[in-house]
Scaffold this motif. Structure first.
Motif, mmCIF file in Angstrom:
data_model
loop_
_atom_site.group_PDB
_atom_site.id
_atom_site.type_symbol
_atom_site.label_atom_id
_atom_site.label_comp_id
_atom_site.label_asym_id
_atom_site.label_seq_id
_atom_site.Cartn_x
_atom_site.Cartn_y
_atom_site.Cartn_z
ATOM 1 N N TYR A 71 -23.770 -5.660 56.754
ATOM 2 C CA TYR A 71 -22.673 -5.662 55.782
ATOM 3 C C TYR A 71 -23.042 -6.663 54.702
ATOM 4 C CZ TYR A 71 -17.574 -5.811 54.569
ATOM 5 O OH TYR A 71 -16.333 -5.727 53.978
ATOM 6 N N GLU A 72 -23.482 -6.170 53.523
ATOM 7 C CA GLU A 72 -23.881 -7.070 52.446
ATOM 8 C C GLU A 72 -22.641 -7.565 51.713
ATOM 9 O OE1 GLU A 72 -26.913 -7.411 48.640
ATOM 10 O OE2 GLU A 72 -25.525 -5.725 48.812
ATOM 11 N N ALA A 73 -22.483 -8.885 51.624
ATOM 12 C CA ALA A 73 -21.248 -9.438 51.075
ATOM 13 C C ALA A 73 -21.529 -10.663 50.223
ATOM 14 C CB ALA A 73 -20.283 -9.807 52.203
ATOM 15 N N HIS A 74 -20.597 -10.934 49.324
ATOM 16 C CA HIS A 74 -20.621 -12.135 48.487
ATOM 17 C C HIS A 74 -19.576 -13.095 49.029
ATOM 18 C CE1 HIS A 74 -19.955 -14.729 44.994
ATOM 19 N NE2 HIS A 74 -21.140 -14.320 44.540
ATOM 20 N N ALA A 106 -23.741 -7.618 61.505
ATOM 21 C CA ALA A 106 -24.337 -8.723 60.745
ATOM 22 C C ALA A 106 -23.764 -8.746 59.343
ATOM 23 C CB ALA A 106 -25.866 -8.581 60.681
ATOM 24 N N ILE A 107 -23.568 -9.959 58.817
ATOM 25 C CA ILE A 107 -23.197 -10.130 57.414
ATOM 26 C C ILE A 107 -24.414 -10.669 56.677
ATOM 27 C CG2 ILE A 107 -21.792 -11.454 55.810
ATOM 28 C CD1 ILE A 107 -19.517 -11.346 57.665
ATOM 29 N N GLU A 108 -24.834 -9.949 55.657
ATOM 30 C CA GLU A 108 -25.947 -10.392 54.818
ATOM 31 C C GLU A 108 -25.349 -10.967 53.536
ATOM 32 O OE1 GLU A 108 -29.254 -8.162 52.208
ATOM 33 O OE2 GLU A 108 -29.475 -7.830 54.377
ATOM 34 N N LEU A 109 -25.441 -12.283 53.382
ATOM 35 C CA LEU A 109 -24.784 -12.979 52.287
ATOM 36 C C LEU A 109 -25.680 -13.069 51.066
ATOM 37 C CD1 LEU A 109 -23.112 -15.929 54.249
ATOM 38 C CD2 LEU A 109 -22.053 -13.803 53.475
ATOM 39 N N LEU A 110 -25.147 -12.689 49.900
ATOM 40 C CA LEU A 110 -25.845 -12.974 48.656
ATOM 41 C C LEU A 110 -26.115 -14.474 48.589
ATOM 42 C CD1 LEU A 110 -24.768 -10.072 48.016
ATOM 43 C CD2 LEU A 110 -24.606 -10.807 45.643
ATOM 44 N N PRO A 111 -27.044 -14.923 47.735
ATOM 45 C CA PRO A 111 -27.542 -16.299 47.813
ATOM 46 C C PRO A 111 -26.465 -17.358 47.999
ATOM 47 C CG PRO A 111 -28.781 -15.098 46.182
ATOM 48 C CD PRO A 111 -27.702 -14.167 46.645
ATOM 49 N N VAL A 112 -26.676 -18.192 49.011
ATOM 50 C CA VAL A 112 -25.773 -19.310 49.288
ATOM 51 C C VAL A 112 -26.483 -20.645 49.117
ATOM 52 C CG1 VAL A 112 -24.384 -17.946 50.883
ATOM 53 C CG2 VAL A 112 -26.261 -19.356 51.775
ATOM 54 N N GLN A 113 -27.784 -20.624 48.834
ATOM 55 C CA GLN A 113 -28.471 -21.853 48.471
ATOM 56 C C GLN A 113 -28.053 -22.221 47.050
ATOM 57 O OE1 GLN A 113 -32.509 -20.562 49.032
ATOM 58 N NE2 GLN A 113 -32.556 -21.123 51.196
ATOM 59 N N ALA A 114 -27.918 -23.522 46.784
ATOM 60 C CA ALA A 114 -27.384 -23.996 45.506
ATOM 61 C C ALA A 114 -28.099 -23.331 44.331
ATOM 62 C CB ALA A 114 -27.529 -25.511 45.414
ATOM 63 N N PHE A 115 -27.311 -22.882 43.356
ATOM 64 C CA PHE A 115 -27.898 -22.171 42.222
ATOM 65 C C PHE A 115 -27.257 -22.610 40.917
ATOM 66 C CE2 PHE A 115 -24.618 -19.400 44.139
ATOM 67 C CZ PHE A 115 -23.766 -19.183 43.064
ATOM 68 N N GLY A 170 -19.626 -12.302 67.727
ATOM 69 C CA GLY A 170 -20.747 -11.396 67.952
ATOM 70 C C GLY A 170 -21.423 -10.917 66.683
ATOM 71 N N ILE A 171 -21.214 -11.632 65.585
ATOM 72 C CA ILE A 171 -21.730 -11.206 64.282
ATOM 73 C C ILE A 171 -22.823 -12.152 63.813
ATOM 74 C CG2 ILE A 171 -21.130 -10.828 61.853
ATOM 75 C CD1 ILE A 171 -18.301 -10.108 62.875
ATOM 76 N N GLU A 172 -23.948 -11.590 63.414
ATOM 77 C CA GLU A 172 -25.072 -12.371 62.919
ATOM 78 C C GLU A 172 -24.888 -12.720 61.445
ATOM 79 O OE1 GLU A 172 -28.820 -10.971 65.589
ATOM 80 O OE2 GLU A 172 -28.255 -9.616 63.955
ATOM 81 N N VAL A 173 -25.609 -13.768 61.011
ATOM 82 C CA VAL A 173 -25.585 -14.213 59.621
ATOM 83 C C VAL A 173 -27.000 -14.104 59.055
ATOM 84 C CG1 VAL A 173 -25.102 -16.105 58.035
ATOM 85 C CG2 VAL A 173 -23.672 -15.780 60.073
ATOM 86 N N ILE A 174 -27.156 -13.302 58.022
ATOM 87 C CA ILE A 174 -28.436 -13.111 57.337
ATOM 88 C C ILE A 174 -28.277 -13.627 55.909
ATOM 89 C CG2 ILE A 174 -30.128 -11.420 56.528
ATOM 90 C CD1 ILE A 174 -29.250 -9.637 58.885
ATOM 91 N N LEU A 175 -29.219 -14.433 55.454
ATOM 92 C CA LEU A 175 -29.147 -15.016 54.116
ATOM 93 C C LEU A 175 -30.101 -14.309 53.165
ATOM 94 C CD1 LEU A 175 -29.069 -18.874 54.781
ATOM 95 C CD2 LEU A 175 -27.175 -17.233 54.776
ATOM 96 N N ASP A 176 -29.601 -13.976 51.993
ATOM 97 C CA ASP A 176 -30.430 -13.490 50.893
ATOM 98 C C ASP A 176 -31.046 -14.718 50.228
ATOM 99 O OD1 ASP A 176 -31.526 -12.246 48.651
ATOM 100 O OD2 ASP A 176 -29.812 -10.913 48.388
ATOM 101 N N VAL A 177 -32.360 -14.857 50.304
ATOM 102 C CA VAL A 177 -33.027 -16.065 49.817
ATOM 103 C C VAL A 177 -33.974 -15.724 48.669
ATOM 104 C CG1 VAL A 177 -32.802 -17.443 51.907
ATOM 105 C CG2 VAL A 177 -34.694 -15.827 51.713
#
Length: 694
Positions: A162-165, A201-210, A259-266
């Motif tokens: 699940y790609e999310a912001h 799984a939730i795939e988060l748009l960039p969460v590293q400081a920008f 039960g949900i994974e966290v994937i980071l868009d890097v």
């Protein structure tokens, strides 16, 4: 902060600011600097500058007793300002620590952030102090009481991404405390929503400081997506409700318990410092010639395979180390479960050459025992020479499959000759991925993503409408393979609305029936629209924020049902590729293609540009381990043409077909059939083999 500061040699082994209980060790890499100043900013105000006393190889380091977490700091690097030789040192510029675990905020745009004097190209250094406009790096102790946190470790074949912001997902949720933050994303209402939806799984748009680019700032727009990284270790400050990095860790822990994974868009392929006319914020001022790939014939200029002004120099061992340290930090300290690598082709370029699947970046990733435990997903392209590499990445990488997106859209739009493309995508895009021992799950199948139309807009707009971006509608993809079904944009015509709703059901059903790893764009399941904007990277507003008050409950329930159907049927989640020849189970082929008259597809059928329907009979692939519960076959009909009669394959003795899905009648819950059935136009029907000898 101690009243008197004395600095000892410290250690060079661990980069960044490391608190050990008694004090803080500072270490920063610069191969070409001649002097490195540590700048401390105590609570009382002012700046204390201290030369780092030791240099071990190219790492400058020092240790200060008595310092504690919370201290603000930065660096000033001394060395030559010689852009033609690739060096842009300017000690007037306060620099962020590349290993900073937290930042106080974002740079405030001012010409003083530039290392050069604006108006004189970049040949003359700017003497103004940038500190008043720069955020501070913060000393952090990232220890967190994880309790019994365990990664869900969902297998790839069971995954639904699940790609999310972070902000857009909850900014308009009335029932969420701290909307638009990490805490809001993992609030009780959202956890309940994810589990009922069925994602893994939730795939988060960039969460590293920008950073928000200056040209956007001057147009009162924002870098909403976040693909301009400022710090590879620091969470984005805007997403911290209370300014504590523990909020990110708390989010991960709560998602894991559900039960949900966290994937980071890097984004390791470039940084927010841009080209030679960009700001000096960190990497450029610390060691421009090491951190970036420069043009061989003119080191004043940057290689720009990313389209963002610069390209990170992954060939340099210390730059590669920084990326690897960052990845391990997010896994070991922040407990994330995987990464999606933006413009991953850029990370696999060797020297000035093209893509190399044996590049040092891949070797480093694949041998790392920490990263071997998490999911790795590549965006398999960039704008450099030979940059499109779908299917070219080594195991264990999964890859975003844009060909899947385009071919499915083309079929449901009714493009001539689109049936073979649909068949290829239904069976894992074998042409791209069936090699080197790669599984069918290597293809991340998507209908939509953050970059492009939402699913609702795919069926509502023929053209992009990006005027709000301030670029004259020139930005964004021009070819979207979309169809407005008769009216551009919103309409009250019931017939158009019904057709759009059915088209969305058709596409979502196709996604969940395809071999590969499905990914859904957050909001698609509730009918989110961006008003036809297919490049909403700068729309930090109601254009991009999901409007939960107007959620399409019927399509949400259909999406839940399709995810549930996929999870209930292992046959749809096979890792082995299905083939219609030379692969058998108990003497039977594992894939059959059928015409509506009950006959197998012939070569002339595949070549018929007017063909608009396809029947696919799927079985368990040869070599698949036995499952406790497996149906013998699923038969799916994809009909883009008019209503028609369809002769079903003859079931084995004592068995029948259970009609489980019909996008024309989504309330259908099961009907035992055989022989000829009536298939609605523009629909998907799915039958499961049922029964057997008593």
């Amino acid at each position: 902060m101690p009243k008197t500061i004395s600095i000892a040699a410290g250690r060079s082994t661990q980069l960044g600011a490391t608190f050990d209980g008694d004090g803080v060790n500072f270490a920063v890499f610069s191969q070409n600097a001649t002097r490195m100043e540590l700048c401390l900013f105590p609570e009382g105000g002012g700046e204390v500058r201290i030369d780092l006393p030791e240099r071990n190889g190219d790492v400058w380091h020092g240790y200060i007793s008595g310092l504690t977490p919370g201290m603000h700091y930065g660096y000033r690097a001394h060395g030559p300002y010689a852009p033609a030789q690739g060096h842009r040192f300017n000690p007037a510029k306060l620099l962020m620590d590349p290993y900073a675990k937290r930042l106080t905020g974002h740079p405030q745009w001012n010409d003083a952030l530039m290392g050069y004097t604006v108006g004189k190209e970049d040949s003359v250094p700017d003497p103004r102090d940038s500190a008043p406009y720069m955020p501070r790096s913060v000393v952090e102790d990232p220890a967190f009481s994880w309790g019994r946190d365990l990664p869900p470790q969902v297998t790839v074949e069971q995954s639904v991404i699940y790609e999310a912001h972070v902000k857009g997902l909850t900014a308009r949720r009335r029932d969420v405390r701290f909307p638009g933050t990490f805490l809001g994303l993992a609030s009780d209402p959202m956890l309940d929503y994810y589990t009922k939806l069925g994602i893994t799984a939730i795939e988060l748009l960039p969460v590293q400081a920008f950073l928000t680019d200056r040209f956007l700032h001057e147009k009162n727009l924002t870098n909403y997506w976040g693909y301009q990284t400022l710090g590879f270790f620091a969470p984005e400050p805007k997403y911290l409700a209370r300014g504590k990095i523990a909020e990110f860790q708390q989010m991960v822990a709560r998602l894991h318990r559900a039960g949900i994974e966290v994937i980071l868009d890097v984004v390791y392929n470039h940084t927010c410092e841009g080209n030679e006319l960009g700001p000096t914020l960190s990497f450029r001022g610390l060691d421009n010639a090491s951190y970036y790939r420069l043009m061989p014939e003119d080191k004043r200029l940057y290689v720009n395979d990313t389209g963002c002004g610069n390209t990170v120099n992954v060939d340099h061992p210390m730059v590669l180390r920084m990326i690897m340290d960052s990845l391990r930090y997010w896994v070991e300290v922040m407990h994330v479960d995987g990464f999606r690598f933006d413009l991953c082709s850029t990370l696999a370029r060797v020297d000035e050459g093209g893509f190399d699947r044996g590049a040092a970046f891949f070797d480093a990733i694949r041998q790392d025992p920490v990263l071997a435990q998490v999911k790795l997903i590549a965006e398999p392209w960039d704008i450099g020479p030979g940059g499109y590499q779908l299917g070219g990445f080594p195991p264990p990488f999964l890859e975003w499959n844009d060909k899947y997106r385009d071919r499915v859209r083309m079929f449901w739009r009714g493009d001539a000759g689109s049936v073979p493309g649909l068949a290829d995508r239904l069976t894992g895009s074998a042409l791209q991925f069936d090699h080197s021992g790669r599984p069918a799950t290597a293809s991340v199948n998507l209908l939509t993503a953050h970059d492009g139309f939402t699913l609702h807009d795919v069926v509502s707009y023929t053209k992009k409408h990006n005027d709000a971006n301030g670029e004259g509608n020139r930005d964004g993809h021009g070819q979207n393979y979309s169809d407005n079904l008769g009216v551009e944009g919103p309409t009250r015509k019931k017939g158009v609305i019904a057709a759009r709703n059915r088209r969305k059901r058709n596409m979502m059903a196709t996604l969940m029936l395809s071999q590969g790893t499905p990914m859904i764009l957050a909001g698609d399941e509730v009918g989110h629209t961006q008003g036809g904007n297919n490049n909403a990277y700068c729309q930090d507003n109601q254009t991009s924020w999901i409007d939960w008050d107007r959620a399409d409950g019927d399509f949400l329930e259909f999406t839940r049902a399709m995810i549930r159907f996929r999870q209930e049927h292992p046959l749809l989640r096979q890792k082995l590729f299905l083939h219609s020849r030379e692969r058998t189970v108990d003497g039977r082929e594992d894939l059959f293609w059928w015409r509506s008259d009950g006959q197998p597809m012939a070569q002339e059928d595949w070549e018929d540009p007017e063909l608009r329907a396809l029947g696919a009979e799927l079985r368990m692939a040869s070599g698949t381990p036995a499952y406790a519960e497996t149906e013998e076959a699923i038969f799916a009909i994809f009909n883009r043409g008019p209503a028609r009669d369809w002769i079903l394959p003859d079931p084995p003795s004592g068995m029948e077909w259970d009609w489980r899905i019909d996008t024309a009648e989504p309330e259908r819950v099961g009907e035992l059939v055989r022989g000829t059935v009536g298939i609605a136009g523009d629909s998907v029907s799915v039958f499961v083999l049922w029964g057997g000898p008593e």
